[in-house]
Scaffold this motif. Structure first.
Motif, PDB file in Angstrom:
ATOM      1  N   ALA A 167      -4.304  65.842  47.856  1.00 14.33           N
ATOM      2  CA  ALA A 167      -3.254  65.326  48.635  1.00 14.33           C
ATOM      3  C   ALA A 167      -3.570  63.988  48.831  1.00 14.33           C
ATOM      4  O   ALA A 167      -2.419  63.036  49.344  1.00 14.33           O
ATOM      5  CB  ALA A 167      -3.249  65.817  49.663  1.00 14.33           C
ATOM      6  N   TYR A 168      -4.639  63.225  48.564  1.00 17.97           N
ATOM      7  CA  TYR A 168      -4.891  62.007  48.851  1.00 17.97           C
ATOM      8  C   TYR A 168      -4.858  60.835  47.572  1.00 17.97           C
ATOM      9  O   TYR A 168      -4.914  59.741  47.618  1.00 17.97           O
ATOM     10  CB  TYR A 168      -6.051  61.677  49.560  1.00 17.97           C
ATOM     11  CG  TYR A 168      -6.072  62.430  50.921  1.00 17.97           C
ATOM     12  CD1 TYR A 168      -5.702  61.806  51.986  1.00 17.97           C
ATOM     13  CD2 TYR A 168      -6.628  63.965  51.015  1.00 17.97           C
ATOM     14  CE1 TYR A 168      -5.860  62.694  53.245  1.00 17.97           C
ATOM     15  CE2 TYR A 168      -6.466  64.646  51.963  1.00 17.97           C
ATOM     16  CZ  TYR A 168      -5.974  63.985  53.283  1.00 17.97           C
ATOM     17  OH  TYR A 168      -6.043  64.653  54.455  1.00 17.97           O
ATOM     18  N   GLY A 169      -5.172  61.584  46.408  1.00 18.61           N
ATOM     19  CA  GLY A 169      -5.365  60.821  45.174  1.00 18.61           C
ATOM     20  C   GLY A 169      -4.908  61.628  43.935  1.00 18.61           C
ATOM     21  O   GLY A 169      -5.326  61.333  42.881  1.00 18.61           O
ATOM     22  N   LEU A 414       5.533  63.250  35.383  1.00 19.07           N
ATOM     23  CA  LEU A 414       6.833  64.163  35.375  1.00 19.07           C
ATOM     24  C   LEU A 414       6.762  64.782  36.696  1.00 19.07           C
ATOM     25  O   LEU A 414       7.909  64.867  37.321  1.00 19.07           O
ATOM     26  CB  LEU A 414       6.807  65.069  34.430  1.00 19.07           C
ATOM     27  CG  LEU A 414       6.731  64.603  32.749  1.00 19.07           C
ATOM     28  CD1 LEU A 414       6.607  65.546  32.021  1.00 19.07           C
ATOM     29  CD2 LEU A 414       8.009  63.610  32.768  1.00 19.07           C
ATOM     30  N   VAL A 415       5.713  65.303  37.362  1.00 25.55           N
ATOM     31  CA  VAL A 415       5.746  65.894  38.412  1.00 25.55           C
ATOM     32  C   VAL A 415       6.279  64.835  39.762  1.00 25.55           C
ATOM     33  O   VAL A 415       6.855  65.243  40.608  1.00 25.55           O
ATOM     34  CB  VAL A 415       4.491  66.662  39.027  1.00 25.55           C
ATOM     35  CG1 VAL A 415       4.456  67.194  40.191  1.00 25.55           C
ATOM     36  CG2 VAL A 415       4.104  67.569  37.912  1.00 25.55           C
ATOM     37  N   GLY A 416       5.584  63.867  39.739  1.00 27.34           N
ATOM     38  CA  GLY A 416       5.778  62.682  40.556  1.00 27.34           C
ATOM     39  C   GLY A 416       7.300  62.406  40.792  1.00 27.34           C
ATOM     40  O   GLY A 416       7.947  62.081  41.836  1.00 27.34           O
ATOM     41  N   PHE A 455       1.638  67.248  46.700  1.00 21.71           N
ATOM     42  CA  PHE A 455       2.630  66.557  47.191  1.00 21.71           C
ATOM     43  C   PHE A 455       3.373  67.452  48.387  1.00 21.71           C
ATOM     44  O   PHE A 455       4.217  67.143  48.957  1.00 21.71           O
ATOM     45  CB  PHE A 455       3.925  66.706  45.934  1.00 21.71           C
ATOM     46  CG  PHE A 455       3.600  65.997  44.853  1.00 21.71           C
ATOM     47  CD1 PHE A 455       3.857  64.571  44.748  1.00 21.71           C
ATOM     48  CD2 PHE A 455       3.156  66.547  43.788  1.00 21.71           C
ATOM     49  CE1 PHE A 455       3.470  63.698  44.007  1.00 21.71           C
ATOM     50  CE2 PHE A 455       2.767  65.645  42.582  1.00 21.71           C
ATOM     51  CZ  PHE A 455       3.025  64.182  42.817  1.00 21.71           C
ATOM     52  N   GLY A 456       2.304  68.333  48.941  1.00 19.71           N
ATOM     53  CA  GLY A 456       2.852  69.105  50.105  1.00 19.71           C
ATOM     54  C   GLY A 456       4.202  69.786  49.949  1.00 19.71           C
ATOM     55  O   GLY A 456       4.905  69.872  50.938  1.00 19.71           O
ATOM     56  N   VAL A 501      -0.177  60.794  50.921  1.00 20.42           N
ATOM     57  CA  VAL A 501      -0.957  59.805  50.418  1.00 20.42           C
ATOM     58  C   VAL A 501      -0.941  59.833  48.945  1.00 20.42           C
ATOM     59  O   VAL A 501      -0.619  58.431  48.356  1.00 20.42           O
ATOM     60  CB  VAL A 501      -2.497  59.752  50.808  1.00 20.42           C
ATOM     61  CG1 VAL A 501      -2.911  58.343  50.509  1.00 20.42           C
ATOM     62  CG2 VAL A 501      -2.492  59.709  52.457  1.00 20.42           C
ATOM     63  N   ALA A 502      -0.999  60.598  48.291  1.00 24.54           N
ATOM     64  CA  ALA A 502      -1.029  60.765  46.995  1.00 24.54           C
ATOM     65  C   ALA A 502       0.457  60.391  46.193  1.00 24.54           C
ATOM     66  O   ALA A 502       0.306  59.575  45.398  1.00 24.54           O
ATOM     67  CB  ALA A 502      -1.340  62.013  46.580  1.00 24.54           C
ATOM     68  N   GLN A 503       1.201  60.715  46.875  1.00 23.68           N
ATOM     69  CA  GLN A 503       2.785  60.608  46.442  1.00 23.68           C
ATOM     70  C   GLN A 503       2.886  58.869  46.615  1.00 23.68           C
ATOM     71  O   GLN A 503       3.431  58.055  45.831  1.00 23.68           O
ATOM     72  CB  GLN A 503       3.617  61.373  47.205  1.00 23.68           C
ATOM     73  CG  GLN A 503       5.089  60.889  46.685  1.00 23.68           C
ATOM     74  CD  GLN A 503       6.147  61.745  47.489  1.00 23.68           C
ATOM     75  OE1 GLN A 503       6.009  62.673  48.256  1.00 23.68           O
ATOM     76  NE2 GLN A 503       7.486  61.262  47.303  1.00 23.68           N
ATOM     77  N   ARG A 504       2.326  58.428  47.652  1.00 25.43           N
ATOM     78  CA  ARG A 504       2.770  57.022  47.867  1.00 25.43           C
ATOM     79  C   ARG A 504       1.824  55.974  47.041  1.00 25.43           C
ATOM     80  O   ARG A 504       2.322  55.143  46.750  1.00 25.43           O
ATOM     81  CB  ARG A 504       2.322  56.671  49.624  1.00 25.43           C
ATOM     82  CG  ARG A 504       3.312  57.339  50.429  1.00 25.43           C
ATOM     83  CD  ARG A 504       2.999  56.629  51.966  1.00 25.43           C
ATOM     84  NE  ARG A 504       1.853  56.952  52.381  1.00 25.43           N
ATOM     85  CZ  ARG A 504       1.824  57.961  53.208  1.00 25.43           C
ATOM     86  NH1 ARG A 504       2.871  58.896  53.515  1.00 25.43           N
ATOM     87  NH2 ARG A 504       0.713  58.487  53.810  1.00 25.43           N
TER      88      ARG A 504
END
Length: 538
Positions: A167-169, A414-416, A455-456, A501-504
């Motif tokens: 979730a963070y990186g 692709l997921v992001g 990505f929660g 955080v990972a998404q950002r």
């Protein structure tokens, strides 16, 4: 400051021959054992806690070795890891494609072994070694035909404290944590070995080094455990408005490459399961879904050109009175086919579509077909697919979902893209029938579990023959099916819009860690390069 951190360590006081006590055969055996142990951490064995022992074994094997020795030991490690891990690729097509892929993937770990050997003399070498694992995975996941990032260290962590770091990186940070735990274990083992030396000063230094390394081994998972605290739990219904989602696993007549030899039977299976669900809804036994998810290849008969296939899908959509996301093979453009997800509305028929953006080389298209035909005639069984160019975000029955088809779930970008596009949940349509009763389905499901945490979002996996699953945002499996068994799930799933955080950060953690690893290689190689220049100048 960087020069201070990664400058070479002072030479050891014991004679060079003592540094080579672990001779080549033992180093080779250690590298092979490390690769085999790492396999055990992945689905099929699920001993996730063994994962750090793989990087630890490779770090010990290449310690104080030359570049070419590191290359060899990395290759041995890679073969011991990838040959069994990817055995499912040869289940029906024979050993040549399987072993070719395994050797290609292992070649990347040969490069990693060489880099680890180069940097093993630097201060803080466990950190640089862990960063090099991330760099190697970044390279392997991108280059030559789009890369194939299967078997990343992070994908072994389907449970436990390190999973939270996704979730963070993202996957790179999880891989870094696994590798760092392993390299710190290696550093502790080396330091404990030096405690037996007779020089008192060395014993004190070794004891201090061992204590610090072991403290790091404890600290990494502890950080992961603390990282869970602000993250979503196992609930599917918290975090946003809910939608009722149905997943249909219709099954196939047979496993293997000929799973779709009876294409109409595959379509009929999914229609029939949907009609049965409609009867249960009408009887009040199940809630009416807002959207129904069929898997990849649920209709290998092109419903745009085959009126009968279109009627059957219409029949199912009308009976359930909800749009169906159909996984179809569509003819065209030209000589190509398109692996397409079609939104099929009960009132209006086919609507929005998503075309798979990353077809699998040699599985869904064959580059340089005439050349590779020399090695296997199986390439002619592959009908080239056209790659799509639009992100798979679809609005279906009031649900905004991000669609990925099969192996696309392994590619970070692709997921992001679908989550950045506003997807409230992630859907993975897949067909694993060509891999039979192997660990491939479980390995792929592990990736969906990482993505849920990263990505929660809840992740819905719809598989033609299994494993279909519903994964909560904490990576836990709430529902799952058996292989080659029809299954139907109906669940309330929250449509989330939170941002991790990972998404950002996107790919930033991977690039930063890769750059750190590359800088360590340059620092380690620079004295030798300068020495050669000096001799040349003289």
């Amino acid at each position: 400051m960087a020069g201070t951190l990664i400058r070479p360590a002072p030479p050891e006081t014991h004679p060079p021959s003592a540094r080579g006590r672990m001779r080549w055969p033992w180093r080779t055996l250690l590298a092979a054992a490390g690769g085999l142990v790492l396999v055990l951490a992945f689905p099929g064995y699920d001993l996730v806690w063994l994962a750090p022992l793989g990087p630890a074994a490779l770090a010990l094997a290449v310690r104080a070795q030359r570049l070419r020795s590191g290359l060899w030991l990395g290759l041995v490690f890679g073969l011991a890891f990838f040959v069994p891990l990817l055995s499912w690729t040869g289940i029906y097509v024979g050993p040549v494609p399987w072993l070719a892929l395994a050797v290609w993937e292992a070649a990347h770990l040969a490069v990693l072994g060489g880099a680890l050997a180069l940097t093993s003399g630097l201060r803080l070498w466990p950190v640089w070694g862990a960063a090099l694992w991330v760099a190697d995975e970044a390279l392997r996941g991108r280059f030559v035909l789009g890369g194939f990032p299967w078997g990343r260290l992070g994908f072994s962590q389907t449970e436990g404290p390190l999973l939270a770091l996704a979730a963070y990186g993202g996957v790179p940070l999880v891989s870094f944590a696994v590798a760092l735990t392993g390299t710190l274990l290696a550093a502790a083992a080396l330091a404990l070995g030096r405690l037996w030396r007779p020089v008192a000063g060395q014993r004190r230094t070794a004891a201090r080094t061992a204590a610090l390394a072991l403290a790091g081994v404890i600290a990494v998972p502890l950080v992961g455990a603390l990282a869970w605290l602000p993250l979503p739990g196992p609930s599917l219904t918290e975090g946003g408005p809910t939608a009722t989602v149905a997943v249909i696993q219709g099954d196939v007549p047979r496993a293997g490459l000929d799973f779709n030899a009876q294409r109409r039977a595959v379509l009929d299976n999914h229609v029939q399961r949907t009609l049965e669900l409609a009867e249960q809804v009408a009887a009040g036994e199940r809630p009416r879904p807002d959207v129904v998810i069929w898997p990849e290849n649920s209709s290998d008969i092109d419903p745009y050109t085959n009126a009968d296939a279109a009627r059957q899908i219409d029949r199912a959509a009308t009976a359930i009175d909800a749009p169906i996301l159909v996984g179809a093979i569509v003819q065209g453009p030209g000589r190509f086919i398109s692996n397409t997800a079609i939104v099929w509305d009960p009132a209006n028929g086919p609507g929005d579509t998503y075309v798979k953006r990353h077809p699998v080389p040699f599985g869904e298209y064959v580059p340089a077909r005439s050349f590779f035909r020399l090695f296997s005639s199986q390439v002619d069984r592959v009908h080239d697919q056209r790659a799509g160019d639009e992100v798979g975000v679809l609005d279906i029955g009031g649900v905004r979902l991000g669609d990925l088809i099969c192996f696309e779930v392994v590619y970070d970008g692709l997921v992001g893209d679908v989550v950045d596009g506003g997807a409230g949940m992630i859907v993975v349509q897949t067909n694993n029938a060509t891999f039979g009763y192997t660990d491939e389905s479980a390995q792929q499901l592990a990736m969906s579990r990482l993505r849920a945490v990263e990505f929660g979002r809840s992740v819905v996996v719809a598989a033609t023959s299994g494993i279909s699953a519903i994964v909560a945002p904490d990576g836990s499996i709430q529902r799952s099916s058996e292989l080659f068994t029809p299954a139907v799930f109906v669940e309330e799933i929250a449509q989330r819009d939170s941002t991790t955080v990972a998404q950002r950060l996107g790919a930033a953690p991977e690039w930063v860690l890769s750059a750190v690893g590359a800088a360590a290689v340059v620092a380690a190689a620079r004295p030798g390069l300068l020495g050669r220049r000096g001799k040349g100048g003289a």
